[in-house]
Write a protein that holds these residues in place. Structure first.
Motif, short mmCIF file in Angstrom:
data_model
loop_
_atom_site.label_atom_id
_atom_site.label_comp_id
_atom_site.label_asym_id
_atom_site.label_seq_id
_atom_site.Cartn_x
_atom_site.Cartn_y
_atom_site.Cartn_z
N ALA A 79 0.83 -1.21 0.04
CA ALA A 79 0.04 0.01 -0.08
C ALA A 79 0.98 1.17 -0.23
N ILE A 148 -0.60 -4.90 -9.04
CA ILE A 148 0.94 -4.69 -9.88
C ILE A 148 1.48 -3.43 -9.05
N GLY A 149 2.68 -3.61 -8.50
CA GLY A 149 3.29 -2.60 -7.76
C GLY A 149 4.44 -2.00 -8.85
N GLU A 163 2.34 3.83 -7.50
CA GLU A 163 1.12 3.17 -7.55
C GLU A 163 0.86 3.13 -9.13
N HIS A 166 -2.33 0.96 -10.83
CA HIS A 166 -3.79 1.57 -10.92
C HIS A 166 -4.10 2.44 -12.25
C1 BGC Z 1 -1.33 -1.52 -4.18
C2 BGC Z 1 0.38 -1.22 -4.12
C3 BGC Z 1 1.35 -2.28 -4.19
C4 BGC Z 1 0.90 -3.37 -5.27
C5 BGC Z 1 1.59 -4.47 -5.36
C6 BGC Z 1 -1.32 -2.51 -5.54
O1 BGC Z 1 -2.69 -2.99 -5.44
O2 BGC Z 1 -2.03 -0.49 -4.46
O3 BGC Z 1 0.70 -0.16 -3.00
O4 BGC Z 1 2.57 -2.07 -4.39
O5 BGC Z 1 -0.78 -3.80 -5.24
O6 BGC Z 1 1.53 -5.21 -4.21
#
Ligand code: BGC
Length: 266
Positions: A79, A148-149, A163, A166
């Motif tokens: 997150a 996806i990070g 981020e 997204h």
């Molecule tokens: C989160 C990111 C995180 C990624 C990978 C996304 O859904 O918003 O903060 O790095 O997933 O875990």
């Protein structure tokens, strides 16, 4: 000095620190040899409690931390993390939003804890020890997993919390279509999944004009199945640390933070 050694500014690290990676399905930890950027002992893995509430997850993290009670402790979280506080919760329990993760874990472990976004930790590890080591310019490190990070680096320096998983692509939150979890969920062939990844990476490429894309996450172990199917202007390489980058990066950042604290305490 060669044209590709651009990170002389990063202070060398030595000794050990513990890294713990909190993911949607597993919580993994290992002590890291900071000079080598490798696990110093075998990694442990516990299932992520469901629901993944702060109390339940923090108990598992504290249990792993107790196995290696010495040295700096770094923890990744999936997150946006600012000063130890979680600001989003795309793939974990929504109760995390607004939680001071660093404080919660400090209370349970009795240790100071450095908390960082999981992809940012992977990016730092790739810049220090892996596929982005010494690379000048703009690098995007992607972790393809449950979500996806992304980690954005410029000359090895991280711009945190990007981020980009997204981004809206073809009317969808990109990670819902192009993550490894989406491949699994929809039982996509490598070819069909690579088409989605192509659309996503084209978008990242158009917006950021990177010099290098590094693909990490669990699926990076099988990069030969999908990287050759991509057609981008930017070179795309698999992560050097594969799926260990989160743990290694968290440990490295914790060691850096401990060193900075020590220096400021005089
Ligand atoms: C989160 C990111 C995180 C990624 C990978 C996304 O859904 O918003 O903060 O790095 O997933 O875990």
């Amino acid at each position: 000095m060669t044209a590709t050694t651009g990170h002389e500014g990063l202070p060398a690290l030595s000794g050990r620190a513990l890294g713990i990676d909190i993911g949607g399905s597993g919580i993994k930890g290992a002590p890291v040899d900071l000079a080598a950027g490798e696990f110093a002992e075998d990694r442990v893995r516990e299932a992520t409690p469901q629901p993944s509430t702060p109390g339940a997850v923090a108990d598992v993290v504290a249990g792993i931390a107790a196995r290696w009670p010495e040295g700096p402790l770094g923890v990744t979280f999936p997150a946006v993390i600012k000063r130890g506080v979680a600001h989003t919760a795309a793939n974990v329990d929504k109760a995390w939003i607004g939680t001071d993760v660093a404080e919660l874990l400090r209370t349970l472990t009795g240790r100071s804890v450095h908390v960082v976004n999981d992809a940012d930790a992977a990016g730092v590890a790739e810049a220090r020890y892996g596929a982005a080591k010494g690379v000048q310019g703009v690098v995007v490190v992607l972790t393809l997993g449950t979500g996806i990070g992304t980690a954005l680096l410029h000359d090895g320096v991280l711009v945190p919390n990007t981020e980009l998983g997204h981004l809206e692509v073809d009317g969808h939150d990109a990670e819902t279509k192009a993550s490894d979890a989406a491949r699994d969920r929809e039982d996509l062939s490598w070819k069909d999944w690579a088409k989605r990844l192509q659309r996503y990476l084209e978008t990242v490429e158009a917006l950021l004009q990177p010099d290098l894309l590094v693909v990490g996450g669990g699926v990076s172990k099988k990069s030969e199945k999908f990287l050759p199917l991509l057609d981008l202007r930017t070179p795309v390489v698999p992560a050097g640390l594969l799926n260990s980058a989160g743990i290694v990066g968290a440990a490295a950042l914790a060691a850096e933070a401990a060193a900075a604290e020590g220096a400021s305490a005089g």
